[in-house]
Write an enzyme that holds these catalytic residues in place. Structure first.
Site, PDB file in Angstrom:
ATOM      1  N   LEU A  61       1.139  -1.489   0.122  1.00  0.00           N
ATOM      2  CA  LEU A  61       0.043  -0.222   0.023  1.00  0.00           C
ATOM      3  C   LEU A  61       1.087   1.013  -0.112  1.00  0.00           C
ATOM      4  O   LEU A  61       0.382   2.429   0.066  1.00  0.00           O
ATOM      5  CB  LEU A  61      -0.875   0.211   1.412  1.00  0.00           C
ATOM      6  CG  LEU A  61      -2.143  -0.648   1.060  1.00  0.00           C
ATOM      7  CD1 LEU A  61      -3.147  -0.744   2.504  1.00  0.00           C
ATOM      8  CD2 LEU A  61      -3.299  -1.057  -0.278  1.00  0.00           C
ATOM      9  N   ARG A  62       1.813   1.526   0.644  1.00  0.00           N
ATOM     10  CA  ARG A  62       2.621   1.751   0.570  1.00  0.00           C
ATOM     11  C   ARG A  62       3.158   3.277   1.889  1.00  0.00           C
ATOM     12  O   ARG A  62       3.306   4.382   0.931  1.00  0.00           O
ATOM     13  CB  ARG A  62       2.878   3.463  -0.524  1.00  0.00           C
ATOM     14  CG  ARG A  62       3.265   1.828  -2.671  1.00  0.00           C
ATOM     15  CD  ARG A  62       4.819   1.481  -2.668  1.00  0.00           C
ATOM     16  NE  ARG A  62       4.829   0.324  -3.682  1.00  0.00           N
ATOM     17  CZ  ARG A  62       6.126  -0.523  -3.708  1.00  0.00           C
ATOM     18  NH1 ARG A  62       6.182  -0.808  -2.365  1.00  0.00           N
ATOM     19  NH2 ARG A  62       5.833  -0.996  -4.756  1.00  0.00           N
ATOM     20  N   ASN A  92       7.652  -3.545   3.536  1.00  0.00           N
ATOM     21  CA  ASN A  92       8.838  -2.502   3.945  1.00  0.00           C
ATOM     22  C   ASN A  92       8.307  -1.226   2.309  1.00  0.00           C
ATOM     23  O   ASN A  92       7.786  -0.471   1.920  1.00  0.00           O
ATOM     24  CB  ASN A  92       9.190  -3.239   1.842  1.00  0.00           C
ATOM     25  CG  ASN A  92       7.602  -3.524   0.960  1.00  0.00           C
ATOM     26  OD1 ASN A  92       7.052  -3.906   0.929  1.00  0.00           O
ATOM     27  ND2 ASN A  92       8.706  -3.492   0.374  1.00  0.00           N
ATOM     28  N   HIS A 176       9.609 -14.091   1.380  1.00  0.00           N
ATOM     29  CA  HIS A 176      10.110 -14.101   0.509  1.00  0.00           C
ATOM     30  C   HIS A 176      11.005 -14.954   0.482  1.00  0.00           C
ATOM     31  O   HIS A 176      11.839 -14.383   0.839  1.00  0.00           O
ATOM     32  CB  HIS A 176       9.709 -12.565   0.684  1.00  0.00           C
ATOM     33  CG  HIS A 176      11.113 -11.791  -0.249  1.00  0.00           C
ATOM     34  ND1 HIS A 176      10.449 -10.903  -1.546  1.00  0.00           N
ATOM     35  CD2 HIS A 176      12.928 -12.211  -1.228  1.00  0.00           C
ATOM     36  CE1 HIS A 176      11.332 -10.448  -2.642  1.00  0.00           C
ATOM     37  NE2 HIS A 176      12.425 -11.288  -2.583  1.00  0.00           N
ATOM     38  N   HIS A 229       4.827 -15.054  -3.365  1.00  0.00           N
ATOM     39  CA  HIS A 229       4.674 -15.335  -5.487  1.00  0.00           C
ATOM     40  C   HIS A 229       5.736 -16.178  -5.820  1.00  0.00           C
ATOM     41  O   HIS A 229       6.620 -16.208  -6.318  1.00  0.00           O
ATOM     42  CB  HIS A 229       5.446 -13.998  -5.541  1.00  0.00           C
ATOM     43  CG  HIS A 229       6.993 -13.220  -4.633  1.00  0.00           C
ATOM     44  ND1 HIS A 229       7.866 -13.635  -4.187  1.00  0.00           N
ATOM     45  CD2 HIS A 229       6.222 -12.051  -3.767  1.00  0.00           C
ATOM     46  CE1 HIS A 229       8.453 -13.124  -3.032  1.00  0.00           C
ATOM     47  NE2 HIS A 229       7.794 -12.175  -3.357  1.00  0.00           N
ATOM     48  N   ASN A 275       9.358  -8.243  -9.172  1.00  0.00           N
ATOM     49  CA  ASN A 275       9.937  -9.169  -8.883  1.00  0.00           C
ATOM     50  C   ASN A 275       9.799 -10.446  -7.807  1.00  0.00           C
ATOM     51  O   ASN A 275       8.763  -9.765  -6.580  1.00  0.00           O
ATOM     52  CB  ASN A 275      11.331  -8.971  -7.647  1.00  0.00           C
ATOM     53  CG  ASN A 275      12.609 -10.151  -7.147  1.00  0.00           C
ATOM     54  OD1 ASN A 275      12.645 -10.841  -7.931  1.00  0.00           O
ATOM     55  ND2 ASN A 275      13.059  -9.499  -5.598  1.00  0.00           N
ATOM     56  N   ASP A 302       1.048  -9.100  -5.393  1.00  0.00           N
ATOM     57  CA  ASP A 302       1.692  -8.529  -5.306  1.00  0.00           C
ATOM     58  C   ASP A 302       1.956  -7.206  -5.372  1.00  0.00           C
ATOM     59  O   ASP A 302       2.799  -6.636  -6.519  1.00  0.00           O
ATOM     60  CB  ASP A 302       2.491  -9.341  -5.555  1.00  0.00           C
ATOM     61  CG  ASP A 302       4.559  -9.002  -4.780  1.00  0.00           C
ATOM     62  OD1 ASP A 302       4.646  -8.248  -4.473  1.00  0.00           O
ATOM     63  OD2 ASP A 302       5.621  -9.519  -5.570  1.00  0.00           O
TER      64      ASP A 302
END
Length: 420
Positions: A61-62, A92, A176, A229, A275, A302
């Site tokens: 969601l930044r 992150n 991840h 992912h 990625n 993602d």
């Protein structure tokens, strides 16, 4: 307040339900599914599928820190437009979700959003693998999962400690899987296309070694792990083998991995860079095999927004693409319309299973459940127009593509939060 969805095809894999029926909603919860005459409000569901709202267990969601790309409210608007009613926000951000204040900030801001936001806190402070996050504090603050997504946890003892502690806290490790030394700064899949373009590639082994590491820890210590992912054929095969041996592992892939390949990168368009990267056709086919046989439990997007100017330079652009608004349509177009999965199987992987994996009160239309519902027309086609997307960023790899499956209504706790 009562609401009636009338004459929809109700598809709910959590109840093995697939029939034409009405859904009666009272005070924001599913009351019953059957045949009813009237309510305070009525939605005509004729010709539409009504299913549990999608649960996207991998979203960026930044917010906080990069709200020029996306924020909690705009991200949830994009979610609602795609039929996503619950999502897991990755850690992150800036600051990293490694403290109680950031967890609470996200949960507080999401109170007025068009989707339910759940939080994945980081396993290590600042995703640096140097100092462990206080997992008990993260749980108390409201986080439901743990991940250093965007980077693997390089300190293996910290990862093992978190994997052991998470089940005791009722939290899920979402991993991840990547070996950074093997990836070595590559920007796309290493292979024929990367050589043709003259850019540095990321070998399959970067993901495969990471996947094998997490499976080995899960097996050795008897603790669960969820693999994020998945993009390579060998990771699918390792997960399949691990499940056959009784290892407590679950896994997700993303829509772009079962629909697109590295050939898209020949356009030198950074919207196709993410990625893990888009892989080869043989990987795409094995991803589909994994979805069909249950090796891959879930489909998550993602969703990774970036501003247009950030994506302008093919080689320097950050990795990531948005996906929540198109995920259901991509699943219908590339899996259901092609006969690779049934609609029930798709909904199971996009709603029921993610909710189960994360332990959320979602992914079902059972009586008493929150009335989080998506109504969509599986046969309506449209062309993805980036100017009509509801989030801040436009970096979708499906731009200009004709897709089937149009979301018509999204309901959150019985309230319409999106209408086409």
């Amino acid at each position: 307040m009562t609401l009636l969805i009338k004459s929809a095809r109700v598809v709910d894999p959590s109840q093995n339900l697939d029939k034409i029926a009405d859904i009666y909603i009272e005070n924001g919860k599913i009351s019953a599914i059957g045949s009813f005459d009237t309510a305070d409000e009525v939605i005509d569901g004729s010709g539409l599928i009504a299913s549990p709202g999608l649960v996207d267990m991998h979203v960026h969601l930044r917010d906080p820190g990069q709200t020029h790309k996306e924020d909690i409210l705009t991200g949830c608007s994009a979610a609602a437009a795609g039929g996503v009613t619950s999502l897991l926000a990755m850690p992150n951000t800036n600051p990293t979700i490694d403290n109680t204040e950031t967890v609470k900030y996200i949960l507080d801001k999401a109170q007025n959003a068009s989707a339910k936001v759940y939080v994945a806190a980081s396993i290590t402070k600042g995703l640096r693998s140097e100092e462990a996050t206080d997992l008990d504090e993260m749980k108390s603050a409201g986080a439901v999962a743990l991940s250093d997504d965007g980077r693997p946890v390089e300190n293996t003892q910290m990862l093992i400690n978190a994997m052991k502690r998470a089940p005791e806290l009722g939290m899920k490790i979402v991993a991840h899987c990547e070996s950074l030394p093997i990836a070595n700064g590559g920007i796309m899949n290493e292979g024929e296309v990367s050589r043709q373009l003259g850019v540095k590639g990321i070998p399959d082994s970067a993901e495969d070694c990471g996947t094998q590491r997490e499976i080995a820890y899960s097996d050795a210590f008897g603790v669960p792990v969820h693999i994020c992912h998945v993009s390579t054929k060998n990771s699918v095969r390792m997960i399949r083998d691990a499940k056959a041996r009784g290892v407590n592992v679950t896994a997700e892939t993303a829509p772009h991995y079962f629909s697109l390949t590295e050939q898209e990168l020949l356009k030198r368009d950074a919207d196709y860079r993410m990625n893990p990267p888009l892989r080869r056709e043989e990987d795409r086919l094995e991803i589909i095999n994994g979805l069909q046989d249950g090796t891959l439990d879930a489909i998550a997007t993602d969703h990774a927004p970036h501003a247009s100017e950030e994506k302008a330079d093919f080689e320097k652009a950050p990795n990531g693409s948005i996906g929540m608004e198109t995920s259901l349509s991509v699943g219908i177009t590339y899996l259901v319309k092609t006969g690779l999965l049934t609609l029930n199987q798709l909904i199971e992987k996009m709603s029921v299973n993610p909710a189960k994996i994360l332990g959320l009160n979602a992914g079902t239309l059972k009586s008493g459940a929150p009335a989080d519902i998506v109504l969509f027309d599986p046969d309506e086609d449209y062309v993805v127009d980036v100017e009509k997307l509801h989030g801040k960023s436009k970096n979708t790899p499906f731009k200009g593509r004709k897709l089937f499956g149009r979301v018509k209504y999204t309901l959150l706790d019985g309230k319409v939060v999106f209408k086409q």
